[in-house]
Design a protein around this motif. Structure first.
Motif, PDB file in Angstrom:
ATOM      1  N   CYS A   1       0.271   6.589   2.791  1.00  0.00           N
ATOM      2  CA  CYS A   1      -0.919   5.735   2.790  1.00  0.00           C
ATOM      3  C   CYS A   1      -1.698   5.997   4.070  1.00  0.00           C
ATOM      4  O   CYS A   1      -1.124   6.122   5.144  1.00  0.00           O
ATOM      5  CB  CYS A   1      -0.446   4.286   2.740  1.00  0.00           C
ATOM      6  SG  CYS A   1      -1.720   3.095   3.156  1.00  0.00           S
ATOM      7  N   ILE A   2      -3.015   6.103   3.954  1.00  0.00           N
ATOM      8  CA  ILE A   2      -3.829   6.349   5.146  1.00  0.00           C
ATOM      9  C   ILE A   2      -4.436   5.059   5.709  1.00  0.00           C
ATOM     10  O   ILE A   2      -5.177   5.088   6.686  1.00  0.00           O
ATOM     11  CB  ILE A   2      -4.957   7.381   4.869  1.00  0.00           C
ATOM     12  CG1 ILE A   2      -6.036   6.808   3.935  1.00  0.00           C
ATOM     13  CG2 ILE A   2      -4.379   8.669   4.294  1.00  0.00           C
ATOM     14  CD1 ILE A   2      -7.274   7.702   3.841  1.00  0.00           C
ATOM     15  N   GLY A   3      -4.140   3.937   5.059  1.00  0.00           N
ATOM     16  CA  GLY A   3      -4.626   2.655   5.580  1.00  0.00           C
ATOM     17  C   GLY A   3      -6.131   2.482   5.496  1.00  0.00           C
ATOM     18  O   GLY A   3      -6.731   1.778   6.300  1.00  0.00           O
ATOM     19  N   CYS A   4      -6.752   3.101   4.489  1.00  0.00           N
ATOM     20  CA  CYS A   4      -8.214   3.019   4.377  1.00  0.00           C
ATOM     21  C   CYS A   4      -8.678   1.743   3.671  1.00  0.00           C
ATOM     22  O   CYS A   4      -9.845   1.381   3.734  1.00  0.00           O
ATOM     23  CB  CYS A   4      -8.742   4.228   3.620  1.00  0.00           C
ATOM     24  SG  CYS A   4      -8.126   4.352   1.924  1.00  0.00           S
ATOM     25  N   ASN A   5      -7.752   1.093   2.984  1.00  0.00           N
ATOM     26  CA  ASN A   5      -8.040  -0.149   2.252  1.00  0.00           C
ATOM     27  C   ASN A   5      -9.055   0.002   1.129  1.00  0.00           C
ATOM     28  O   ASN A   5      -9.697  -0.977   0.724  1.00  0.00           O
ATOM     29  CB  ASN A   5      -8.462  -1.271   3.205  1.00  0.00           C
ATOM     30  CG  ASN A   5      -7.241  -1.933   3.828  1.00  0.00           C
ATOM     31  OD1 ASN A   5      -6.134  -1.425   3.710  1.00  0.00           O
ATOM     32  ND2 ASN A   5      -7.444  -3.066   4.477  1.00  0.00           N
ATOM     33  N   MET A   6      -9.194   1.195   0.616  1.00  0.00           N
ATOM     34  CA  MET A   6     -10.062   1.361  -0.552  1.00  0.00           C
ATOM     35  C   MET A   6      -9.448   0.648  -1.762  1.00  0.00           C
ATOM     36  O   MET A   6     -10.167   0.152  -2.627  1.00  0.00           O
ATOM     37  CB  MET A   6     -10.258   2.852  -0.855  1.00  0.00           C
ATOM     38  CG  MET A   6     -11.141   3.579   0.127  1.00  0.00           C
ATOM     39  SD  MET A   6     -12.790   2.852   0.269  1.00  0.00           S
ATOM     40  CE  MET A   6     -13.441   3.172  -1.348  1.00  0.00           C
ATOM     41  N   CYS A   7      -8.117   0.598  -1.804  1.00  0.00           N
ATOM     42  CA  CYS A   7      -7.444  -0.116  -2.896  1.00  0.00           C
ATOM     43  C   CYS A   7      -7.869  -1.577  -2.882  1.00  0.00           C
ATOM     44  O   CYS A   7      -8.324  -2.128  -3.879  1.00  0.00           O
ATOM     45  CB  CYS A   7      -5.922   0.024  -2.747  1.00  0.00           C
ATOM     46  SG  CYS A   7      -5.313  -0.305  -1.078  1.00  0.00           S
TER      47      CYS A   7
ATOM     48  N   ILE B   1       1.739   2.120  -3.353  1.00  0.00           N
ATOM     49  CA  ILE B   1       0.630   2.545  -4.210  1.00  0.00           C
ATOM     50  C   ILE B   1       0.364   4.033  -3.959  1.00  0.00           C
ATOM     51  O   ILE B   1       0.295   4.839  -4.879  1.00  0.00           O
ATOM     52  CB  ILE B   1      -0.650   1.730  -3.900  1.00  0.00           C
ATOM     53  CG1 ILE B   1      -0.420   0.232  -4.128  1.00  0.00           C
ATOM     54  CG2 ILE B   1      -1.822   2.231  -4.728  1.00  0.00           C
ATOM     55  CD1 ILE B   1      -1.523  -0.651  -3.550  1.00  0.00           C
ATOM     56  N   ALA B   2       0.224   4.362  -2.672  1.00  0.00           N
ATOM     57  CA  ALA B   2      -0.087   5.752  -2.315  1.00  0.00           C
ATOM     58  C   ALA B   2       1.041   6.688  -2.745  1.00  0.00           C
ATOM     59  O   ALA B   2       0.797   7.807  -3.175  1.00  0.00           O
ATOM     60  CB  ALA B   2      -0.326   5.871  -0.816  1.00  0.00           C
TER      61      ALA B   2
ATOM     62  N   TYR C   1      -7.930   1.425  -7.275  1.00  0.00           N
ATOM     63  CA  TYR C   1      -7.569   2.839  -7.215  1.00  0.00           C
ATOM     64  C   TYR C   1      -7.140   3.144  -5.792  1.00  0.00           C
ATOM     65  O   TYR C   1      -7.260   2.295  -4.917  1.00  0.00           O
ATOM     66  CB  TYR C   1      -8.754   3.727  -7.606  1.00  0.00           C
ATOM     67  CG  TYR C   1      -9.347   3.383  -8.950  1.00  0.00           C
ATOM     68  CD1 TYR C   1      -8.563   3.433 -10.094  1.00  0.00           C
ATOM     69  CD2 TYR C   1     -10.677   2.993  -9.065  1.00  0.00           C
ATOM     70  CE1 TYR C   1      -9.091   3.094 -11.335  1.00  0.00           C
ATOM     71  CE2 TYR C   1     -11.219   2.659 -10.303  1.00  0.00           C
ATOM     72  CZ  TYR C   1     -10.421   2.707 -11.434  1.00  0.00           C
ATOM     73  OH  TYR C   1     -10.940   2.373 -12.645  1.00  0.00           O
ATOM     74  N   CYS C   2      -6.669   4.376  -5.578  1.00  0.00           N
ATOM     75  CA  CYS C   2      -6.145   4.729  -4.254  1.00  0.00           C
ATOM     76  C   CYS C   2      -6.716   6.068  -3.812  1.00  0.00           C
ATOM     77  O   CYS C   2      -6.860   6.986  -4.605  1.00  0.00           O
ATOM     78  CB  CYS C   2      -4.623   4.800  -4.325  1.00  0.00           C
ATOM     79  SG  CYS C   2      -3.843   5.527  -2.874  1.00  0.00           S
ATOM     80  N   THR C   3      -7.035   6.168  -2.532  1.00  0.00           N
ATOM     81  CA  THR C   3      -7.566   7.417  -1.987  1.00  0.00           C
ATOM     82  C   THR C   3      -6.534   8.540  -2.088  1.00  0.00           C
ATOM     83  O   THR C   3      -6.833   9.633  -2.562  1.00  0.00           O
ATOM     84  CB  THR C   3      -7.966   7.225  -0.510  1.00  0.00           C
ATOM     85  OG1 THR C   3      -8.947   6.199  -0.442  1.00  0.00           O
ATOM     86  CG2 THR C   3      -8.530   8.495   0.087  1.00  0.00           C
ATOM     87  N   GLN C   4      -5.313   8.240  -1.642  1.00  0.00           N
ATOM     88  CA  GLN C   4      -4.298   9.285  -1.585  1.00  0.00           C
ATOM     89  C   GLN C   4      -3.729   9.630  -2.961  1.00  0.00           C
ATOM     90  O   GLN C   4      -3.374  10.770  -3.223  1.00  0.00           O
ATOM     91  CB  GLN C   4      -3.128   8.837  -0.685  1.00  0.00           C
ATOM     92  CG  GLN C   4      -3.315   9.136   0.786  1.00  0.00           C
ATOM     93  CD  GLN C   4      -3.074  10.596   1.107  1.00  0.00           C
ATOM     94  OE1 GLN C   4      -3.728  11.472   0.536  1.00  0.00           O
ATOM     95  NE2 GLN C   4      -2.171  10.873   2.019  1.00  0.00           N
TER      96      GLN C   4
ATOM     97  N   ARG D   1       0.798  -1.235   0.000  1.00  0.00           N
ATOM     98  CA  ARG D   1       0.000   0.000   0.000  1.00  0.00           C
ATOM     99  C   ARG D   1       0.832   1.287   0.000  1.00  0.00           C
ATOM    100  O   ARG D   1       0.529   2.201  -0.772  1.00  0.00           O
ATOM    101  CB  ARG D   1      -1.011  -0.044   1.151  1.00  0.00           C
ATOM    102  CG  ARG D   1      -2.128  -1.044   0.868  1.00  0.00           C
ATOM    103  CD  ARG D   1      -2.979  -1.312   2.097  1.00  0.00           C
ATOM    104  NE  ARG D   1      -2.182  -1.952   3.131  1.00  0.00           N
ATOM    105  CZ  ARG D   1      -2.569  -2.096   4.374  1.00  0.00           C
ATOM    106  NH1 ARG D   1      -3.730  -1.600   4.766  1.00  0.00           N
ATOM    107  NH2 ARG D   1      -1.795  -2.700   5.257  1.00  0.00           N
TER     108      ARG D   1
HETATM  109  S1  SF4 Z   1      -6.312   3.246  -1.001  1.00  0.00           S
HETATM  110 FE1  SF4 Z   1      -5.953   3.805   1.139  1.00  0.00          FE
HETATM  111  S2  SF4 Z   1      -4.969   1.975   1.994  1.00  0.00           S
HETATM  112 FE2  SF4 Z   1      -4.860   1.765  -0.218  1.00  0.00          FE
HETATM  113  S3  SF4 Z   1      -2.850   2.582  -0.711  1.00  0.00           S
HETATM  114 FE3  SF4 Z   1      -4.308   4.227  -0.974  1.00  0.00          FE
HETATM  115  S4  SF4 Z   1      -4.308   5.296   0.966  1.00  0.00           S
HETATM  116 FE4  SF4 Z   1      -3.345   3.328   1.323  1.00  0.00          FE
END
Ligand code: SF4
Lengths: 734, 265
Positions: free
Chosen positions: A349-355, A329-330, A366-369, A326
């Motif tokens: 990475c904010i650890g939201c696990n949206m990825c 990715i971020a 996709y990634c939040t950040q 993660r």
């Molecule tokens: S989606 Fe959230 S958990 Fe996954 S890499 Fe991006 S910031 Fe981190």
């Protein structure tokens, strides 16, 4: 700026097997949903190499149609077609000086095989507990079958070599077949592959031996091993068989490098631990001691984003290389940013696990950040280089939430003159409150990163604490382009996804009805029984329930969905959500929705109270027989996380006055994020970024087309009908 | 001097200063601020004085707000910003001979400029955010022979007078001065507004008058004029490293002890 000497350690080369990596940054294998799109996949992985990662791994890679992961998209090394596509990927990684790794994966009993329709083999003929709803089993493997399994890996390794990979990593985690042999819950054999620990380890040992023989002098042969499966009493425990297995393998000398993890396929959320439940490097106690047992380098993961934490883990002897999925990715540029002393610019990475959640929906990751994730090839985006606008303009952005911040930042990076305005005293919009929900503090990184980066751009003026703008003020402002990012609010009347009607007698003006904004602002939650009515399915309802429960309120969640906080199934947080609710005595009622609230009674109905059959209800009129059962729930306070309502009045006022835009010298007014339609922050940020990238297009409100990758009719296929199946049955190939 | 029944002319003293929120450096040879080392911005409290003048002007048609500064050529930027915030015009006194001018000389130059402007009210911040001298308004009042109302936390301008409140150790004073006068305000007054794109481009068309000391009849080399002498200059000592508390169950107690030791609670 130059590198902090304390971080020099991270840039030392490491040798494993026949390969040497330039530094200690290991971009761990992770799925993406991209492999069927070779351009998207290659550019995504190569970005990590460009950002400085020494080793870049692909995602899980099915070695044979017997382990077909469809409907999930894995990489595949089944035939020459895969070699061509992955060949492009390794070429792109090599261009930027990275080593390319591929994770060889055979999951047999847990592979849905929805495309290949083959039968899989495994240590025992058992049904999958990972997909109990899918009715998938494995067939008992004979000794000949075991040889065939090993041959599948060998053929895949040869193809990996042909595709240009530098290392093959055998997945011995996520409950793949090597682990199935090792774990007693899957291995019920009584022959030399079952029973004792040595017998259960035999398959894994023979497999690694064969791969070493086949490609070991040219490619590094490594494994990703689950040193603790966490789950259940039958588990592989790190302090017993986990470390014991590493010791045993080390004696054999058949592993060039260990990448270790915890949590099995069912509890993938323990490997990909979300920040709501797991702090960075949470696995440290489980992997402790592993490195001392082996003579080769060890990789350990832990959602590391801070170089200091990385250095600490290495110095403490936890690992030699820092693995990251993660965080890479971020921010694919973490290594380069550390190398250049730009640590403050790391997009953590904010650890939201949206990825993970997108992957779990068999979709594209996709990634939040990082809004450029997955867009490198198909939209030509780059996380660090936005290019400059050919026609910079004066842009007013109203609203500094996730979408507004990202739009302003992207526009500023591209050389526009930007004013970002918000009536709040700080950046972040509603996300500021979100970051203060219990467990959600790491979500605040979404704001911090943008705050730091906005600071660095002199052509953006951040204007906070200003009065909310009227349409007149926008028209008088002198902006050439206006972007509205005015957000949304939680419905104060309980509008929700089930009935789409306000609830009777419900309004957040009442002392015993609350919205999340009110809870955040300190409106007291009345004593007694609290109901959280949740139509959102993500983390907000959970946060509200936890706040109430922690205040000693008897808390129940009512939801229309089939499971409570259903989206957490995709973020892999469902198990720990439920554990936490169980611990705190939070109960739930599913498939129900409310109609009204009076006194201290919340009136609910069961979604399926109508008949299953369709009847002639009156002559010539057909339909269901409607039920009218009502469930009454005692409720002293009602918290509404039913749905959000866009704050779009400014937009509509400006649309009404479109005739005045030309005179005000406004080219266009666009809206982004929740004020268009409420959505995940990930999608709001994406839209902010997109409008920033495409502001010069004829209609920035609507996206430009992206490259679509699919088979265009007429090209020859691989394989073709009539081709022979590669032979894996028979004696070992090596 | 304009008669009191006519609309007012307010001269607001503004200054270009290094950004308080960034790194700032002193030139240790000359003792002067190293202007190249930081971003230059409009002085914060001066900006608030400007906001007070501009909002008065908005409510009282005909009021003229003139931004006045003494400073190097680059200070024109700060004046542009003042014009964007809403000043009607600006006067920039700039003269190589004034480089390093002390407070006395600066006040003399400003007084001459105010006379020339024929301003009814001089409005300033109680101190600039770089030098923190805090005496210019009083010096000006003396040189101009006008009453002063300084350090105001709230200000009212009207009917031939300026009034406001000033905090003292024992309470709040209500002060009043008849115009023409000099007034200074504190950072309790609101921030200046953010200029819109429109006011920023309008500011480009507003006049800035540039004057040298000689234009104001100020003799810079006058040996009789009192001048301050810089005795020494030193850089701020570097910050000591922070203290790290690892929570071993007693984190709370140790934080409390730290706060108590340092008299922070
Ligand atoms: S989606 Fe959230 S958990 Fe996954 S890499 Fe991006 S910031 Fe981190």
């Amino acid at each position: 700026m130059s590198r902090d000497p304390r971080h020099d350690l991270l840039f030392e080369p490491v040798t494993f097997g026949p390969k040497t990596t330039r530094n200690r940054f290991w971009a761990t294998s992770h799925s993406s949903g991209y492999p069927d799109r070779p351009g998207t996949h290659a550019s995504f992985r190569a970005m990590k190499a460009e950002g400085g990662w020494g080793v870049v791994n692909t995602g899980f890679c099915s070695i044979h149609p017997e382990s077909d992961e469809y409907p999930w998209t894995s990489s595949r090394l089944w035939d020459e077609g895969d070699v061509i596509n992955l060949g492009h990927l390794t070429e792109e990684i090599h261009k930027h000086g990275g080593l390319a790794g591929v994770q060889l994966w055979y999951n047999g009993m847990h592979s849905p095989r929805y495309e290949s329709r083959e039968s899989a083999r495994g240590p025992s003929g058992l049904p999958s507990n990972v997909f109990p709803e899918r009715n998938v089993y494995a067939a008992w493997a004979s000794e000949d079958d075991i040889k065939a399994l090993i041959n599948m890996y060998v053929l895949a390794a040869y193809r990996a070599e042909e595709a240009g990979f530098d290392l093959v990593e055998v997945s011995g985690g996520d409950t793949t077949v090597p682990l199935q042999f090792l774990e007693t819950r899957y291995n019920k054999r009584t022959d030399r592959y079952g029973g004792s620990f040595e017998n259960r380890a035999r398959f894994y040992v023979e497999l690694m031996t064969a791969l070493k023989k086949a490609v070991g002098d040219r490619l590094a042969v490594t494994t990703r091993f689950e040193v603790d499966t966490i789950n259940g009493d039958h588990r592989i425990k790190h302090f017993e068989e986990g470390l014991g297995f590493m010791e045993l393998m080390n004696k054999e000398g058949i592993v060039d490098l260990w990448s270790i993890k915890i949590g099995d396929y069912e509890e993938w959320g323990e490997d990909a631990g979300s920040s709501r439940f797991r702090k960075p490097n949470w696995a440290a106690p489980f992997v402790a001691g592993a490195r001392d047992l082996v003579d080769v380098p060890v990789v350990s993961n832990g959602r590391f984003t801070s170089p200091d934490d990385m250095v600490t883990a290495i110095k403490a002897g936890q690992c030699d290389l820092i693995g990251a999925a993660r965080p890479s990715i971020a921010d694919p540029f973490i290594p380069n940013k550390i190398a250049e002393g730009r640590v403050d610019e790391i997009r953590e990475c904010i650890g939201c696990n949206m990825c993970v959640s997108r992957m779990q929906q068999q979709a594209l990751m996709y990634c939040t950040q990082n809004p450029t994730t997955g867009e490198e090839y198909r939209r030509g985006w780059h996380p660090e280089e936005t290019g400059t606008s050919p026609s910079p303009s004066a842009v007013l952005v109203v609203g500094a939430g996730p979408a507004g911040m990202e739009a302003a930042l992207t526009l500023a990076r591209r050389g526009h003159e930007v004013h970002l305005r918000d009536s709040a005293e700080a950046l972040g919009g509603h996300w500021r409150a979100v970051a203060r929900y219990p467990r959600c503090s790491e979500y605040g990184r979404l704001i911090t990163y943008r705050e730091v980066m906005l600071e660095k751009h002199k052509n953006v003026s951040v204007q906070l604490g200003v009065p909310a703008m009227s349409a007149q003020e926008v028209l008088d402002y002198g902006a050439e382009k206006v972007i509205l990012a005015t957000g949304s609010h939680w419905s104060p009347v309980g509008l929700g996804p089930e009935t789409h009607e306000p609830l009777e007698n419900v309004h957040a003006d009442l002392p015993n009805v609350l919205t999340p904004e009110q809870v955040s602002a300190g409106k007291p939650i009345p004593e007694g029984k609290v109901v959280v009515l949740d139509g959102d399915g993500h983390f907000t309802g959970f946060a509200m329930a936890e706040i109430a429960a922690d205040l000693g309120r008897e808390t129940t969640i009512v939801t229309n969905t089939h499971d409570v906080f259903e989206y957490s199934k995709f973020t892999m947080e469902m198990p720990n959500n439920k554990r936490a609710m169980y611990e705190k005595g939070i109960t739930f009622l599913r498939n129900h929705w409310a109609t009204g609230y009076a006194g201290n009674v919340l009136r609910l109905f069961y979604l399926y109270r109508d008949t299953a059959g369709l009847y002639e209800t009156a002559p010539g009129q057909w339909g269901r027989r409607f039920g009218d059962d009502v469930v009454e729930l005692e409720c002293d306070a009602l918290i509404l996380t039913t749905s959000r309502v866009p704050d779009d009045s400014l937009y509509w006022e400006l649309i009404e006055r479109k005739g005045e835009w030309a005179e005000a010298e406004i080219d266009g007014v666009y809206r982004i994020g929740d004020c268009v339609q409420p959505r995940h922050a990930m999608d709001a940020i994406f839209e902010g970024h997109r409008v920033g990238m495409e502001l010069e297009s004829p209609d920035p409100q609507r996206p430009l087309p992206f490259i679509r990758e699919r088979q265009i009719w007429g090209a020859p296929t691989i394989p073709q009908l009539g081709d022979q199946r590669p032979v894996v049955e028979g004696e070992l190939l090596v | 001097m304009s008669s009191l029944s006519e609309p007012l002319r307010i001269a607001v003293l503004v200054k270009e200063v290094p950004d308080t929120y960034g790194e700032r450096h002193l030139d240790l040879e000359t003792g002067l601020v190293d202007r190249a080392a930081s971003d230059a911005v409009l002085d914060e409290i001066g900006g608030r004085a400007l906001e007070a003048a501009v909002s008065h002007a908005e409510a009282n048609a005909g009021t003229e707000v003139v931004a006045l500064t003494v400073g190097p050529e680059s200070a024109a930027e700060a004046l542009r910003e003042a014009l964007a915030i809403g000043a009607d015009r600006a006067v920039h006194v700039t003269d190589p001979q004034l480089g390093g001018a002390d407070l006395g000389l600066t006040a003399e130059v400003l007084a001459a400029a105010v006379e020339r402007l024929d301003a009814d009210l001089v409005l300033a911040g109680n101190q600039s955010t770089d030098g923190l001298g805090g005496v210019i308004p009083a010096m000006l009042a003396e040189l101009l022979g006008r009453p002063q109302a300084t350090n105001l936390d709230a200000i009212g301008i009207g009917a031939g007078e300026v009034c406001g409140t000033r905090a003292s150790d024992h309470g709040t004073m209500v002060v009043r001065a008849s115009l023409p006068a000099v007034a200074s305000i504190t950072d309790r007054l609101p921030d200046p507004r953010f200029p819109s794109f429109k006011s920023t481009s309008a500011a480009k068309k507003k006049p800035i008058e540039t004057l040298a000391a000689a234009d104001l009849g100020v003799a810079v080399e006058d040996p009789a004029a009192p001048r301050s002498i810089l005795i020494s200059v030193a850089a701020r000592p570097p910050r000591a490293g922070g203290m790290k508390i690892d929570d071993e169950g007693d984190g709370g107690t140790r934080i409390a002890e730290f706060l108590a030791q340092n008299r922070l609670v």
